[in-house]
Design an enzyme around this catalytic site. Sequence first.
Site, PDB file in Angstrom:
ATOM      1  N   LYS A   1      -8.975   7.081   4.127  1.00  0.00           N
ATOM      2  CA  LYS A   1      -8.719   6.409   5.407  1.00  0.00           C
ATOM      3  C   LYS A   1      -8.527   7.437   6.529  1.00  0.00           C
ATOM      4  O   LYS A   1      -9.103   7.304   7.608  1.00  0.00           O
ATOM      5  CB  LYS A   1      -7.470   5.518   5.283  1.00  0.00           C
ATOM      6  CG  LYS A   1      -7.721   4.274   4.430  1.00  0.00           C
ATOM      7  CD  LYS A   1      -6.432   3.555   4.031  1.00  0.00           C
ATOM      8  CE  LYS A   1      -6.747   2.384   3.105  1.00  0.00           C
ATOM      9  NZ  LYS A   1      -5.558   1.703   2.577  1.00  0.00           N
TER      10      LYS A   1
ATOM     11  N   ASP B   1      -3.476  -3.744   8.918  1.00  0.00           N
ATOM     12  CA  ASP B   1      -3.858  -4.335   7.631  1.00  0.00           C
ATOM     13  C   ASP B   1      -3.970  -5.860   7.746  1.00  0.00           C
ATOM     14  O   ASP B   1      -4.511  -6.517   6.851  1.00  0.00           O
ATOM     15  CB  ASP B   1      -2.804  -3.994   6.560  1.00  0.00           C
ATOM     16  CG  ASP B   1      -3.292  -2.941   5.576  1.00  0.00           C
ATOM     17  OD1 ASP B   1      -4.519  -2.742   5.481  1.00  0.00           O
ATOM     18  OD2 ASP B   1      -2.441  -2.334   4.893  1.00  0.00           O
TER      19      ASP B   1
ATOM     20  N   GLN C   1       0.953   1.949   2.896  1.00  0.00           N
ATOM     21  CA  GLN C   1       0.067   1.821   1.731  1.00  0.00           C
ATOM     22  C   GLN C   1       0.775   1.071   0.599  1.00  0.00           C
ATOM     23  O   GLN C   1       1.890   1.411   0.214  1.00  0.00           O
ATOM     24  CB  GLN C   1      -0.364   3.225   1.270  1.00  0.00           C
ATOM     25  CG  GLN C   1      -1.338   3.236   0.115  1.00  0.00           C
ATOM     26  CD  GLN C   1      -2.702   2.623   0.463  1.00  0.00           C
ATOM     27  OE1 GLN C   1      -3.253   2.884   1.528  1.00  0.00           O
ATOM     28  NE2 GLN C   1      -3.219   1.788  -0.428  1.00  0.00           N
TER      29      GLN C   1
END
Length: 297
Positions: A52, A119, A96
């Site tokens: 990422k 997200d 994460q």
Amino acid sequence: MAEIIDGRRIAQEIKSELLARVQFLAAAGRTPKLSVVLVGENVASQIYVRMKTKSAVELGIASDTIILPSETSEESLLDVVDKLNADTAVHGILVQLPLPAHIDENRIISAISPEKDVDGFHPVNRGKLLVGENTLVPCTPLGIQELLIRSGHAPAGKHVVIVGRSKIVGLPLATMLTQKGDRANATVTICHTGTSNLSSFTRRADILVAALGQAEVIVADMVQDGVVVVDVGVNRVGDSSTEKGYRVTGDVDFDSVRSKAAAITPVPGGVGPMTIAMLMHNTVQAALNISASSSTG
Ligand code: NDP
């Protein structure tokens, strides 16, 4: 033989388009910034985070990774999130997952500012998606929708069968594809472990999305001729013929299903690169939104 839908190529196309938007923001003195928080030493998570941040750097998106030990308390992690929420240079925050078992993931996700929730997991963003409001939506379903449209297999008017009802893939994808509008307008069936006779549903799919997390469960006699197959699964299966002792495979038995499908995504190289491209998209979008609201407010 099925067409192979090249997720890497389409992800690259999206990233090239994003470059112009990043440059536009940078010229206005607002370089988009993504902050990633990684708790613990989960190897897969470390790899995902590296991928990422590498993508962000390639696009000129600023990024930093805050690495915390696995014994970090929930309260300390909330403090980190609060600081990122308050930092005006940060436009996207990604914690994460999975988090260590002693930390309540829902509490952490709910603490992220919805405007920075790249997200798309915050309850406010989930709710907006459900009622069809423009918002930050989860990256994997967004990537699947984009992959279908850009590969010439738009879901409108099609029967899409999704195997898997998780909060990060199956459910948001079903919500997105049933919405009214050119990019959606599909008829969606969701299957899960409570579904009796799974094949009777998968065989009626024009587009089949496999998001079970079970290696190669979808086999040729579970699909109809001409189906378009999107394989979301990422599974490690033991393979002594490889150097690492394992290979990565999807939820679909690629070789057998390929002989019946019109098109199919590979693993790796299908949905995975799209997820990362859409994270970049969401980060740029968050920066544009924040920039617009601060100039009008
Ligand atoms: P979850 O484990 O959270 O959910 C799996 C879903 O599949 C559940 O709804 C479960 O049903 C259902 N399921 C499992 N086995 C069966 C079965 N035999 N028959 C019918 N339904 C079944 O997984 P995720 O959604 O998080 O991930 C799915 C896969 O996608 C994983 O392999 C994951 O690694 C991969 N993934 C890949 C991404 C990428 O970018 N490429 C991103 C995210 C995930 P029930 O609800 O009844 O338990």
